[in-house]
Design a protein around this motif. Structure first.
Motif, PDB file in Angstrom:
ATOM      1  N   ASN A 156       0.646  -0.922   0.322  1.00 15.72           N
ATOM      2  CA  ASN A 156       0.184  -0.080   0.024  1.00 15.72           C
ATOM      3  C   ASN A 156       0.719   1.346  -0.192  1.00 15.72           C
ATOM      4  O   ASN A 156       2.374   1.215  -0.004  1.00 15.72           O
ATOM      5  CB  ASN A 156      -0.649   0.065   0.981  1.00 15.72           C
ATOM      6  CG  ASN A 156       0.094  -0.159   2.483  1.00 15.72           C
ATOM      7  OD1 ASN A 156       0.916   0.885   2.546  1.00 15.72           O
ATOM      8  ND2 ASN A 156      -0.519  -0.803   3.273  1.00 15.72           N
ATOM      9  N   ILE A 157       0.582   2.823  -0.115  1.00 15.01           N
ATOM     10  CA  ILE A 157       0.911   3.866  -0.046  1.00 15.01           C
ATOM     11  C   ILE A 157       0.656   4.194   0.768  1.00 15.01           C
ATOM     12  O   ILE A 157      -0.496   4.418   1.326  1.00 15.01           O
ATOM     13  CB  ILE A 157       0.927   4.436  -0.800  1.00 15.01           C
ATOM     14  CG1 ILE A 157       0.938   3.378  -2.281  1.00 15.01           C
ATOM     15  CG2 ILE A 157       0.809   5.717  -1.207  1.00 15.01           C
ATOM     16  CD1 ILE A 157       2.794   3.679  -2.835  1.00 15.01           C
ATOM     17  N   SER A 212       5.373  22.696  12.011  1.00 19.23           N
ATOM     18  CA  SER A 212       6.265  21.855  11.942  1.00 19.23           C
ATOM     19  C   SER A 212       6.915  20.421  11.408  1.00 19.23           C
ATOM     20  O   SER A 212       8.273  20.359  11.783  1.00 19.23           O
ATOM     21  CB  SER A 212       5.798  21.523  13.669  1.00 19.23           C
ATOM     22  OG  SER A 212       4.694  20.065  13.199  1.00 19.23           O
ATOM     23  N   GLY A 213       6.189  20.971  10.803  1.00 21.70           N
ATOM     24  CA  GLY A 213       6.981  19.829   9.951  1.00 21.70           C
ATOM     25  C   GLY A 213       6.101  18.118   9.891  1.00 21.70           C
ATOM     26  O   GLY A 213       6.957  17.462   9.797  1.00 21.70           O
ATOM     27  N   GLN A 214       5.080  17.623  11.038  1.00 23.67           N
ATOM     28  CA  GLN A 214       5.096  17.365  10.979  1.00 23.67           C
ATOM     29  C   GLN A 214       3.986  16.013  10.653  1.00 23.67           C
ATOM     30  O   GLN A 214       3.507  16.696  10.191  1.00 23.67           O
ATOM     31  CB  GLN A 214       4.257  16.573  12.741  1.00 23.67           C
ATOM     32  CG  GLN A 214       3.583  15.673  13.576  1.00 23.67           C
ATOM     33  CD  GLN A 214       3.505  15.159  15.162  1.00 23.67           C
ATOM     34  OE1 GLN A 214       3.573  16.809  15.775  1.00 23.67           O
ATOM     35  NE2 GLN A 214       2.947  14.525  15.561  1.00 23.67           N
ATOM     36  N   PRO A 215       4.653  14.663  10.053  1.00 20.12           N
ATOM     37  CA  PRO A 215       4.376  14.046   9.286  1.00 20.12           C
ATOM     38  C   PRO A 215       2.472  13.693  10.342  1.00 20.12           C
ATOM     39  O   PRO A 215       3.032  13.013  11.717  1.00 20.12           O
ATOM     40  CB  PRO A 215       4.644  12.839   8.681  1.00 20.12           C
ATOM     41  CG  PRO A 215       5.623  12.814   9.879  1.00 20.12           C
ATOM     42  CD  PRO A 215       5.817  13.941  10.642  1.00 20.12           C
ATOM     43  N   VAL A 216       1.573  13.605   9.830  1.00 19.07           N
ATOM     44  CA  VAL A 216       0.365  12.817  10.705  1.00 19.07           C
ATOM     45  C   VAL A 216      -0.460  12.114   9.592  1.00 19.07           C
ATOM     46  O   VAL A 216      -0.844  11.924   8.719  1.00 19.07           O
ATOM     47  CB  VAL A 216      -0.602  14.082  11.372  1.00 19.07           C
ATOM     48  CG1 VAL A 216      -2.248  13.174  11.814  1.00 19.07           C
ATOM     49  CG2 VAL A 216      -0.160  14.698  12.057  1.00 19.07           C
ATOM     50  N   LEU A 217      -0.350  10.366  10.653  1.00 18.15           N
ATOM     51  CA  LEU A 217      -1.137   9.374   8.826  1.00 18.15           C
ATOM     52  C   LEU A 217      -2.324   9.759   8.451  1.00 18.15           C
ATOM     53  O   LEU A 217      -3.043   9.993   9.993  1.00 18.15           O
ATOM     54  CB  LEU A 217      -0.895   8.346   9.717  1.00 18.15           C
ATOM     55  CG  LEU A 217      -1.455   7.629   8.677  1.00 18.15           C
ATOM     56  CD1 LEU A 217      -0.665   7.040   7.696  1.00 18.15           C
ATOM     57  CD2 LEU A 217      -1.376   5.511   9.577  1.00 18.15           C
ATOM     58  N   VAL A 218      -2.743   9.433   7.378  1.00 19.17           N
ATOM     59  CA  VAL A 218      -4.163  10.078   6.928  1.00 19.17           C
ATOM     60  C   VAL A 218      -4.608   8.480   6.077  1.00 19.17           C
ATOM     61  O   VAL A 218      -6.777   8.318   6.758  1.00 19.17           O
ATOM     62  CB  VAL A 218      -4.813  11.233   6.497  1.00 19.17           C
ATOM     63  CG1 VAL A 218      -4.529  12.273   7.225  1.00 19.17           C
ATOM     64  CG2 VAL A 218      -3.858  10.738   5.216  1.00 19.17           C
ATOM     65  N   GLN A 219      -3.738   8.149   6.215  1.00 15.29           N
ATOM     66  CA  GLN A 219      -4.622   6.793   4.690  1.00 15.29           C
ATOM     67  C   GLN A 219      -3.420   5.924   4.451  1.00 15.29           C
ATOM     68  O   GLN A 219      -2.465   5.830   4.228  1.00 15.29           O
ATOM     69  CB  GLN A 219      -5.143   7.124   3.883  1.00 15.29           C
ATOM     70  CG  GLN A 219      -6.200   6.241   2.930  1.00 15.29           C
ATOM     71  CD  GLN A 219      -6.242   6.525   1.112  1.00 15.29           C
ATOM     72  OE1 GLN A 219      -5.487   8.410   0.543  1.00 15.29           O
ATOM     73  NE2 GLN A 219      -7.467   6.683   0.404  1.00 15.29           N
ATOM     74  N   HIS A 220      -4.267   4.522   3.852  1.00 16.35           N
ATOM     75  CA  HIS A 220      -3.295   3.566   3.708  1.00 16.35           C
ATOM     76  C   HIS A 220      -3.905   3.179   2.344  1.00 16.35           C
ATOM     77  O   HIS A 220      -4.690   2.430   2.825  1.00 16.35           O
ATOM     78  CB  HIS A 220      -3.190   1.690   4.455  1.00 16.35           C
ATOM     79  CG  HIS A 220      -1.865   2.366   5.752  1.00 16.35           C
ATOM     80  ND1 HIS A 220      -2.596   2.746   7.048  1.00 16.35           N
ATOM     81  CD2 HIS A 220      -0.582   2.505   5.727  1.00 16.35           C
ATOM     82  CE1 HIS A 220      -1.282   3.653   7.274  1.00 16.35           C
ATOM     83  NE2 HIS A 220      -0.003   2.404   6.577  1.00 16.35           N
ATOM     84  N   GLY A 237      -5.215  15.009  -0.003  1.00 15.72           N
ATOM     85  CA  GLY A 237      -4.108  14.205   0.042  1.00 15.72           C
ATOM     86  C   GLY A 237      -4.603  13.022   0.171  1.00 15.72           C
ATOM     87  O   GLY A 237      -2.941  12.089  -0.922  1.00 15.72           O
ATOM     88  N   ARG A 238      -5.529  12.995  -0.144  1.00 18.49           N
ATOM     89  CA  ARG A 238      -5.688  10.400   0.373  1.00 18.49           C
ATOM     90  C   ARG A 238      -6.143  10.456  -1.074  1.00 18.49           C
ATOM     91  O   ARG A 238      -6.082  11.376  -2.122  1.00 18.49           O
ATOM     92  CB  ARG A 238      -7.128  11.001   0.962  1.00 18.49           C
ATOM     93  CG  ARG A 238      -7.399  10.913   2.419  1.00 18.49           C
ATOM     94  CD  ARG A 238      -8.546  11.222   2.973  1.00 18.49           C
ATOM     95  NE  ARG A 238      -9.287   9.530   2.996  1.00 18.49           N
ATOM     96  CZ  ARG A 238      -8.851   8.456   3.869  1.00 18.49           C
ATOM     97  NH1 ARG A 238      -8.538   8.972   4.922  1.00 18.49           N
ATOM     98  NH2 ARG A 238      -9.580   7.396   4.018  1.00 18.49           N
TER      99      ARG A 238
END
Length: 388
Positions: free
Chosen positions: A291-292, A301-309, A361-362
């Motif tokens: 998956n992606i 902040s640049g913090q990545p936050v997971l939203v999808q697989h 972005g999904r």
């Protein structure tokens, strides 16, 4: 930009596809043969040429037939040979062109680690190799070579190696080298915890902030590092899992390529698996995630936050790309693989899977194009280029 071309490489053949971004449709066009199996490719910043590194070898397989070639990109996206290929001593695992468009860098990891640098002539032809110092430390197992957006330093992403049999773990690192007029010199090494448990495969730079995002092949993680000039902070600011089920890791579950969206709002990481087991005398997929992983990037902040697989509907995506407008993402799986379906099996071919990138972005899967691979053939590289 008048259009978008997609290039897919299966062994030594690069096939051109026209990309209709609005309709999310790929149209297969002509193909061109290069000196050997494509390892990686990179367009010139002017989008007039595509530089391609090729080899008869593969991972940990020595080859005496390795080259970097220039291909001219026509306004319609078709490719043609441009000048003579330049020989390389060893197989290149990755290559890039610096932001000025003056140099090609190839990264090598077998039988020894190194970077080779070639000049690019004003007309786009490949010039002579620039010899480098013999005493530079490129690490255990470089998997990517990049150049910072400002033009220096150059960066080796050294994956290291996990412990195997009686061999202990070989730690990984991010290794920088001053890069002035094509010449490398010693820089710095970033190896959190001595590089143990740190196995970066690829990085990508944020388009406007001093942030680096790195995928870890060995531990299935995403890192965000900050940097100042060409100096990377010694530890990641953020570390996240890339898998949907990080406690259920199958054999051959690997972190893969990574790309920041052109807008800088999201980052995408491929999870890939191709472990097989025996079923009814045939090798079939033995489980794992393909998956992606999609992350939103906090703009402050640049913090990545997971939203999808997003399921790739294929196995082992080695490369993927966003179109320059940031509206489409296409993944390329390397080979076909059989799966068990009750008492029978079915084969999923290698493929190009097309996704729309939604405003949040999904990814929204649209369609898939099968790619023929025969025997040991692999779809080893794919990329998209905006046309002039």
């Amino acid at each position: 930009m008048t259009g978008v071309a997609l290039y897919s490489a299966v062994d030594d053949v690069i096939t051109h596809y026209d990309v209709d971004v609005d309709a999310a449709i790929l149209t297969k066009k002509e193909a061109i043969t290069v000196p050997a199996k494509v390892q990686y490719a990179w367009p010139h910043p002017s989008r007039t040429h595509l530089y391609v590194s090729t080899s008869r070898g593969g991972p940990r397989v020595k080859s005496d037939h390795n080259h970097v070639s220039a291909l001219a990109i026509a306004p319609d996206g078709s490719l043609s040979r441009y000048g003579e290929p330049k020989p390389l001593d060893n197989r290149a695992v990755h290559m890039c062109v610096d932001s000025s468009g003056r140099f090609i860098l190839n990264g090598h990891n077998f039988p020894k680690s190194s970077i080779t640098v070639h000049r690019i002539e004003p007309d786009g032809a490949i010039g002579d190799e620039i010899k480098q110092p013999v005493d530079l430390d490129y690490g255990t197992y470089p998997h990517q070579v990049m150049v910072f957006p400002a033009g220096s330093p150059a960066l080796i992403v050294d994956r290291g190696n996990k412990a195997q049999d009686e061999r202990p773990e070989q730690p990984g690192a991010l290794r920088t080298f001053e890069f002035i007029d094509g010449q490398l010199s010693a820089g710095a090494v970033v190896a959190p915890d001595g590089g143990y448990g740190f196995g970066p495969r690829h990085i990508d730079f944020h388009p406007s902030k001093p942030w680096i995002y790195a995928s870890d092949e060995r531990t299935n993680r995403l890192y965000m590092f900050r940097f100042n000039g060409g100096v990377i902070e010694s530890r990641p600011a953020y570390t996240l899992d890339t898998l949907a089920f990080p406690r259920q890791i199958s054999p051959r579950q690997l972190g893969g390529p990574i790309h920041v969206h052109p807008s800088g709002q999201w980052v995408y990481v491929a999870n890939r698996a191709d472990h097989t087991v025996q079923f009814d005398g045939q090798k079939v997929f033995g489980g794992g995630e393909n998956n992606i992983a999609v992350y939103r990037i906090d703009p402050e902040s640049g913090q990545p936050v997971l939203v999808q697989h997003a399921d790739t509907h294929s196995f082992h995506v080695r490369t993927f790309a966003c179109d320059p407008s940031g509206r489409l993402l296409v993944t390329a799986s390397i080979k076909s693989l059989a799966t068990r379906n009750g008492a029978t099996t079915q084969v999923t071919p290698a493929a190009l899977s097309v996704f729309r990138i939604l405003p949040n972005g999904r990814l929204q899967f649209v369609r898939k194009y099968d790619v023929e691979t025969t025997g040991p053939q692999l779809q080893y590289w794919m990329g998209m280029v905006g046309l002039r």
